[in-house]
Write a protein that holds these residues in place. Structure first.
Motif, PDB file in Angstrom:
ATOM      1  N   PHE A  27       0.770  -1.866  10.611  1.00 25.62           N
ATOM      2  CA  PHE A  27       0.975  -2.575   9.587  1.00 25.62           C
ATOM      3  C   PHE A  27       1.686  -4.127   9.610  1.00 25.62           C
ATOM      4  CE2 PHE A  27       0.168   1.882   8.258  1.00 25.62           C
ATOM      5  CZ  PHE A  27      -0.333   1.958   7.271  1.00 25.62           C
ATOM      6  N   LYS A  28       1.598  -4.663   8.235  1.00 28.44           N
ATOM      7  CA  LYS A  28       2.280  -6.004   8.498  1.00 28.44           C
ATOM      8  C   LYS A  28       3.718  -5.921   8.881  1.00 28.44           C
ATOM      9  CE  LYS A  28       2.738 -10.188   5.857  1.00 28.44           C
ATOM     10  NZ  LYS A  28       2.443 -10.823   4.369  1.00 28.44           N
ATOM     11  N   GLU A  67       3.201  -2.625   3.997  1.00 21.63           N
ATOM     12  CA  GLU A  67       2.109  -3.819   3.551  1.00 21.63           C
ATOM     13  C   GLU A  67       1.005  -3.887   4.653  1.00 21.63           C
ATOM     14  OE1 GLU A  67       2.960  -8.205   1.443  1.00 21.63           O
ATOM     15  OE2 GLU A  67       4.765  -7.027   2.734  1.00 21.63           O
ATOM     16  N   VAL A  68      -0.002  -4.377   4.230  1.00 24.61           N
ATOM     17  CA  VAL A  68      -0.934  -4.723   5.148  1.00 24.61           C
ATOM     18  C   VAL A  68      -1.319  -6.381   5.133  1.00 24.61           C
ATOM     19  CG1 VAL A  68      -1.891  -2.393   5.520  1.00 24.61           C
ATOM     20  CG2 VAL A  68      -2.807  -3.932   3.591  1.00 24.61           C
ATOM     21  N   ASP A  69      -1.741  -6.830   6.205  1.00 23.15           N
ATOM     22  CA  ASP A  69      -2.026  -7.924   6.377  1.00 23.15           C
ATOM     23  C   ASP A  69      -3.472  -8.346   5.616  1.00 23.15           C
ATOM     24  OD1 ASP A  69      -0.130  -9.360   7.889  1.00 23.15           O
ATOM     25  OD2 ASP A  69      -0.753  -8.110   9.653  1.00 23.15           O
ATOM     26  N   SER A  70      -3.608  -9.495   5.127  1.00 19.60           N
ATOM     27  CA  SER A  70      -4.834  -9.739   4.079  1.00 19.60           C
ATOM     28  C   SER A  70      -5.367 -11.089   4.448  1.00 19.60           C
ATOM     29  CB  SER A  70      -4.386  -9.581   2.805  1.00 19.60           C
ATOM     30  OG  SER A  70      -3.474 -10.601   2.352  1.00 19.60           O
ATOM     31  N   GLN A 108      -9.790  -0.705   0.419  1.00 19.76           N
ATOM     32  CA  GLN A 108     -10.045  -1.117  -0.903  1.00 19.76           C
ATOM     33  C   GLN A 108      -9.162  -1.979  -1.614  1.00 19.76           C
ATOM     34  OE1 GLN A 108     -10.444   2.790  -2.275  1.00 19.76           O
ATOM     35  NE2 GLN A 108     -12.842   3.182  -1.901  1.00 19.76           N
ATOM     36  N   ALA A 109      -7.880  -1.659  -1.159  1.00 18.40           N
ATOM     37  CA  ALA A 109      -6.521  -2.462  -1.805  1.00 18.40           C
ATOM     38  C   ALA A 109      -6.750  -4.052  -1.360  1.00 18.40           C
ATOM     39  CB  ALA A 109      -5.497  -1.726  -1.225  1.00 18.40           C
ATOM     40  N   VAL A 110      -7.250  -4.149  -0.062  1.00 23.29           N
ATOM     41  CA  VAL A 110      -7.212  -5.487   0.546  1.00 23.29           C
ATOM     42  C   VAL A 110      -8.473  -6.404  -0.228  1.00 23.29           C
ATOM     43  CG1 VAL A 110      -7.690  -7.154   2.407  1.00 23.29           C
ATOM     44  CG2 VAL A 110      -5.918  -5.070   2.535  1.00 23.29           C
ATOM     45  N   LEU A 111      -9.693  -5.615  -0.325  1.00 22.38           N
ATOM     46  CA  LEU A 111     -10.750  -6.052  -0.722  1.00 22.38           C
ATOM     47  C   LEU A 111     -10.585  -6.611  -2.390  1.00 22.38           C
ATOM     48  CD1 LEU A 111     -13.727  -4.221   0.894  1.00 22.38           C
ATOM     49  CD2 LEU A 111     -12.732  -6.492   1.431  1.00 22.38           C
ATOM     50  N   ILE A 168       0.882  -1.210   0.003  1.00 22.60           N
ATOM     51  CA  ILE A 168       0.141   0.007   0.134  1.00 22.60           C
ATOM     52  C   ILE A 168       0.908   1.414  -0.112  1.00 22.60           C
ATOM     53  CG2 ILE A 168      -0.315   0.135   2.541  1.00 22.60           C
ATOM     54  CD1 ILE A 168      -3.194   0.879   0.059  1.00 22.60           C
ATOM     55  N   THR A 169       0.365   2.269  -0.664  1.00 23.86           N
ATOM     56  CA  THR A 169       1.037   3.606  -0.761  1.00 23.86           C
ATOM     57  C   THR A 169       0.129   4.651  -0.183  1.00 23.86           C
ATOM     58  OG1 THR A 169       2.340   3.025  -2.618  1.00 23.86           O
ATOM     59  CG2 THR A 169       2.357   5.386  -2.064  1.00 23.86           C
ATOM     60  N   LEU A 170       0.547   5.199   0.957  1.00 18.99           N
ATOM     61  CA  LEU A 170      -0.428   6.103   1.642  1.00 18.99           C
ATOM     62  C   LEU A 170      -0.272   7.467   0.944  1.00 18.99           C
ATOM     63  CD1 LEU A 170       0.710   5.267   5.218  1.00 18.99           C
ATOM     64  CD2 LEU A 170      -1.214   4.476   4.063  1.00 18.99           C
TER      65      LEU A 170
END
Length: 226
Positions: free
Chosen positions: A162-163, A131-134, A180-183, A122-124
Motif C-alpha cells: 500500500f501507499k 491508501e493506494v497509489d494512483s 475499481q476505486a482507483v479507476l 480504501i477499506t478492505l
C-alpha cells in the motif's frame, strides 16, 4: 576659533552630508572649506528626492535608490542610481496580465494530474483502512494485476504493498475493490477536468487561483455520482 556648516558633495555634485569648515586662525571671518564642499544651503528635501549642485545652484533630482521597480515583464529591478525610473521604462508596481484560456487549460491539466496521483483511500473487506497509489505507474500495475486475476494467474490471497509502505496479503476480491476505486478516482478526475474546461472557455473561470477549489468541488460531485 569658530566653525560653520558647509555641504559635502560627491564627485557628481550630489549632496552627501553636512560638514564643518573651520575659521582661519589668521583671518577672522574666513573659513577653510573642506574639498568638495559648498557654502550654499541645499533646498529642503522630501522623501524620494536628492539635491545636486551644478556649480552655481542646487537642483532637485528624483532619488529612488534601493527601491525595487519592475520592467515590462514584471521582473523586479533594484534602482541603483539617481533619476526617474519611469524614464527607463520601469514602473513602481506591476499587475500581471490575466491568464489566457490556453494557460488556464494547461494549469487545469496540471492540477488534474496532481490530484489524480495523490492516492485513493480504501477499506478492505476485513475493515482495515489504508491508501493506494494512483499515479500512472500504479495504474499500470493495477491493470496488470487485473489481467492476472482474469486469467487465473494471481494466487488468492497475494501480497500487495500500500501507499503507507505496509504490505498485506489481500484477496482477489479486495484487489478488485482496489482497482475499481482507483479507476473511479481517475475517471472522476477526468470528468471534473472536462466540466471545468467548459467553464474556462465560457469565461466563468478566469483566474488560476480559482482553479484548485473549483476542481476539488467538481471532483466531489463526480465521486458522489459514481
Amino acid at each position: 576659533m569658530s566653525t560653520k556648516v558647509v555641504y559635502q558633495l560627491d564627485e557628481r555634485g550630489y549632496l552627501v552630508r553636512e560638514a564643518l569648515a573651520h575659521e582661519s586662525p589668521l583671518e577672522a571671518g574666513v573659513y577653510h572649506l573642506p574639498a568638495g564642499t559648498v557654502e550654499t544651503p541645499p533646498p529642503a528635501l522630501s522623501s524620494g528626492q536628492a539635491a545636486r549642485w551644478d556649480g552655481a545652484s542646487w537642483h532637485m533630482v528624483p532619488d529612488h535608490r534601493g527601491e525595487a521597480w519592475f520592467d515590462e515583464r514584471g521582473e523586479p529591478v533594484e534602482i541603483l542610481d539617481y533619476g526617474d525610473p519611469e524614464e527607463l521604462g520601469l514602473t513602481r508596481s506591476f499587475t500581471p496580465p490575466p491568464p489566457t484560456t490556453d494557460q488556464l487549460l494547461q494549469e487545469l491539466g496540471t492540477i488534474r494530474k496532481l490530484v489524480e496521483a495523490q492516492g485513493v483511500p480504501i477499506t478492505l473487506a476485513s475493515g482495515e483502512q489504508d491508501e493506494v497509489d494512483s499515479d500512472d505507474k500504479a495504474q499500470a500495475k493495477l491493470l496488470s494485476i487485473l489481467t492476472q486475476i482474469d486469467k487465473g494467474l494471481r494466487p488468492d490471497p497475494s501480497t500487495f504493498k500500500f501507499k503507507s509502505n505496509v504490505s498485506r496479503k489481500i484477496t482477489n476480491a479486495d484487489m478488485l475493490r482496489i482497482v475499481q476505486a482507483v479507476l473511479a478516482h481517475v475517471q472522476a478526475c477526468f470528468e471534473a477536468e472536462g466540466s471545468l474546461q467548459g467553464k474556462i472557455r465560457a469565461g466563468t473561470i478566469d483566474t488560476k487561483e480559482a482553479l484548485k477549489p473549483a476542481f476539488d468541488f467538481a471532483l466531489k460531485q463526480e465521486m458522489k455520482a459514481l
